[in-house]
Scaffold this motif. Structure first.
Motif, mmCIF file in Angstrom:
data_model
loop_
_atom_site.group_PDB
_atom_site.id
_atom_site.type_symbol
_atom_site.label_atom_id
_atom_site.label_comp_id
_atom_site.label_asym_id
_atom_site.label_seq_id
_atom_site.Cartn_x
_atom_site.Cartn_y
_atom_site.Cartn_z
ATOM 1 N N THR A 110 20.142 -16.808 -10.798
ATOM 2 C CA THR A 110 20.071 -15.462 -10.229
ATOM 3 C C THR A 110 19.894 -14.439 -11.343
ATOM 4 O O THR A 110 19.049 -13.542 -11.254
ATOM 5 N N ALA A 111 20.683 -14.603 -12.401
ATOM 6 C CA ALA A 111 20.584 -13.674 -13.542
ATOM 7 C C ALA A 111 19.207 -13.772 -14.206
ATOM 8 O O ALA A 111 18.591 -12.744 -14.541
ATOM 9 N N GLU A 112 18.730 -14.982 -14.377
ATOM 10 C CA GLU A 112 17.415 -15.179 -15.004
ATOM 11 C C GLU A 112 16.316 -14.522 -14.166
ATOM 12 O O GLU A 112 15.421 -13.850 -14.696
ATOM 13 N N ASN A 113 16.383 -14.683 -12.846
ATOM 14 C CA ASN A 113 15.377 -14.072 -11.972
ATOM 15 C C ASN A 113 15.495 -12.550 -11.958
ATOM 16 O O ASN A 113 14.484 -11.859 -11.818
ATOM 17 N N ALA A 114 16.707 -12.042 -12.097
ATOM 18 C CA ALA A 114 16.878 -10.586 -12.172
ATOM 19 C C ALA A 114 16.186 -10.037 -13.418
ATOM 20 O O ALA A 114 15.533 -8.985 -13.369
ATOM 21 N N LEU A 115 16.342 -10.764 -14.517
ATOM 22 C CA LEU A 115 15.696 -10.342 -15.761
ATOM 23 C C LEU A 115 14.176 -10.431 -15.635
ATOM 24 O O LEU A 115 13.459 -9.501 -16.027
ATOM 25 N N ALA A 116 13.672 -11.512 -15.051
ATOM 26 C CA ALA A 116 12.223 -11.678 -14.875
ATOM 27 C C ALA A 116 11.680 -10.634 -13.899
ATOM 28 O O ALA A 116 10.574 -10.112 -14.108
ATOM 29 N N ARG A 117 12.441 -10.345 -12.883
ATOM 30 C CA ARG A 117 12.007 -9.361 -11.873
ATOM 31 C C ARG A 117 11.843 -7.988 -12.502
ATOM 32 O O ARG A 117 10.921 -7.231 -12.180
ATOM 33 N N HIS A 137 21.929 -16.729 -5.331
ATOM 34 C CA HIS A 137 23.259 -16.102 -5.339
ATOM 35 C C HIS A 137 24.061 -16.516 -4.107
ATOM 36 O O HIS A 137 25.248 -16.841 -4.209
ATOM 37 N N ALA A 138 23.405 -16.523 -2.960
ATOM 38 C CA ALA A 138 24.092 -16.944 -1.729
ATOM 39 C C ALA A 138 24.508 -18.412 -1.818
ATOM 40 O O ALA A 138 25.606 -18.786 -1.373
ATOM 41 N N SER A 139 23.661 -19.240 -2.396
ATOM 42 C CA SER A 139 23.999 -20.655 -2.560
ATOM 43 C C SER A 139 25.198 -20.828 -3.480
ATOM 44 O O SER A 139 26.109 -21.624 -3.191
#
Length: 190
Positions: A110-117, A137-139
Motif C-alpha cells: 500500500t505504501a509503495e503504491n502510494a509513493l508510485a501514485r 490496505h483492506a486485505s
C-alpha cells in the motif's frame, strides 16, 4: 473416564496466564485493524496519502505478527501443547501466526503504491494504483482481524478447558463441626 485425564489438563494458573496474554495481543490486533484506515470520512482515498504513515502500518503489523509468532512458538515448546486442548489451542495459534504474517507485506505494498501514485501523471495508472492501495490496505486489515479472531478462538478453547476443570475438580473439604461417627450395628449399648 480416561486414566490420563489429570495429565491431559493444562494447569489453571498456566491457562489463566495464557488467556491474559492472548487477550492482550488479540486486542492489539483488533485495535490496529480498526484504527489503521486508508480512506477518509467520505470513503475516498486521500489525494496524497502519507507514505510514512502507511509504512508505519507495515512496521507495526510486523511487530504484532512477531508477537503472535512468539506466542505460538512458546506454546509449542511448552508441555501443554500435547494435551487435547493444547493441540486445539496450538492450531488456533498457528493459524493466527500465519494470517498475521500476511498483513505487513500488504501494508508495505500500500505504501509503495502510494509513493508510485504520487509520482505518476497518467490518470489510468493513478486509477490502477489507487485501486491497488485500497485492496492491499483492506486485505492487510482483514488479516489483522482474522488473526485476532483466531486468538479469540484459542481463548474460548482455554475458557472451556477451565470450565471442564471446575466440573471435575475434587470437592473441597467443608469447614464446620465434625461429622458424627457411623452408628454401630445392633443399636446402642449401655
Amino acid at each position: 473416564m480416561n486414566p490420563d485425564f489429570p495429565h491431559d489438563l493444562i494447569p489453571r494458573d498456566d491457562a489463566l496466564h495464557l488467556i491474559q496474554t492472548l487477550h492482550a495481543v488479540k486486542d492489539k490486533l483488533h485495535d490496529a485493524a480498526q484504527r489503521w484506515e486508508l480512506l477518509d470520512e467520505k470513503g475516498r482515498v486521500p489525494a496524497a496519502p502519507s507514505y510514512t504513515a502507511l509504512l508505519q502500518h507495515a512496521t507495526d503489523a510486523q511487530d504484532l505478527s512477531r508477537r503472535v509468532l512468539r506466542l505460538a512458538a512458546d506454546f509449542a515448546e511448552s508441555p501443554h501443547h500435547t494435551t487435547q486442548t493444547g493441540r486445539t489451542v496450538l492450531k488456533h495459534l498457528a493459524l493466527a501466526a500465519t494470517i498475521s504474517s500476511h498483513a505487513a507485506p500488504h501494508f508495505a505494498e500500500t505504501a509503495e503504491n502510494a509513493l508510485a501514485r504520487h509520482r505518476t501523471a497518467n490518470p489510468t495508472d493513478r486509477h490502477y494504483l489507487t485501486n491497488r492501495m485500497v485492496i492491499d490496505h483492506a486485505s492487510a486489515r482483514a488479516f489483522l482481524r482474522n488473526a485476532s479472531e483466531s486468538l479469540r478462538d484459542a481463548v474460548r478453547e482455554l475458557d472451556d478447558h477451565l470450565g471442564v476443570q471446575r466440573f471435575f475438580a475434587p470437592p473441597t473439604r467443608r469447614e464446620g463441626p465434625p461429622e458424627p461417627p457411623p452408628s454401630q450395628p445392633g443399636g446402642l449399648r449401655r
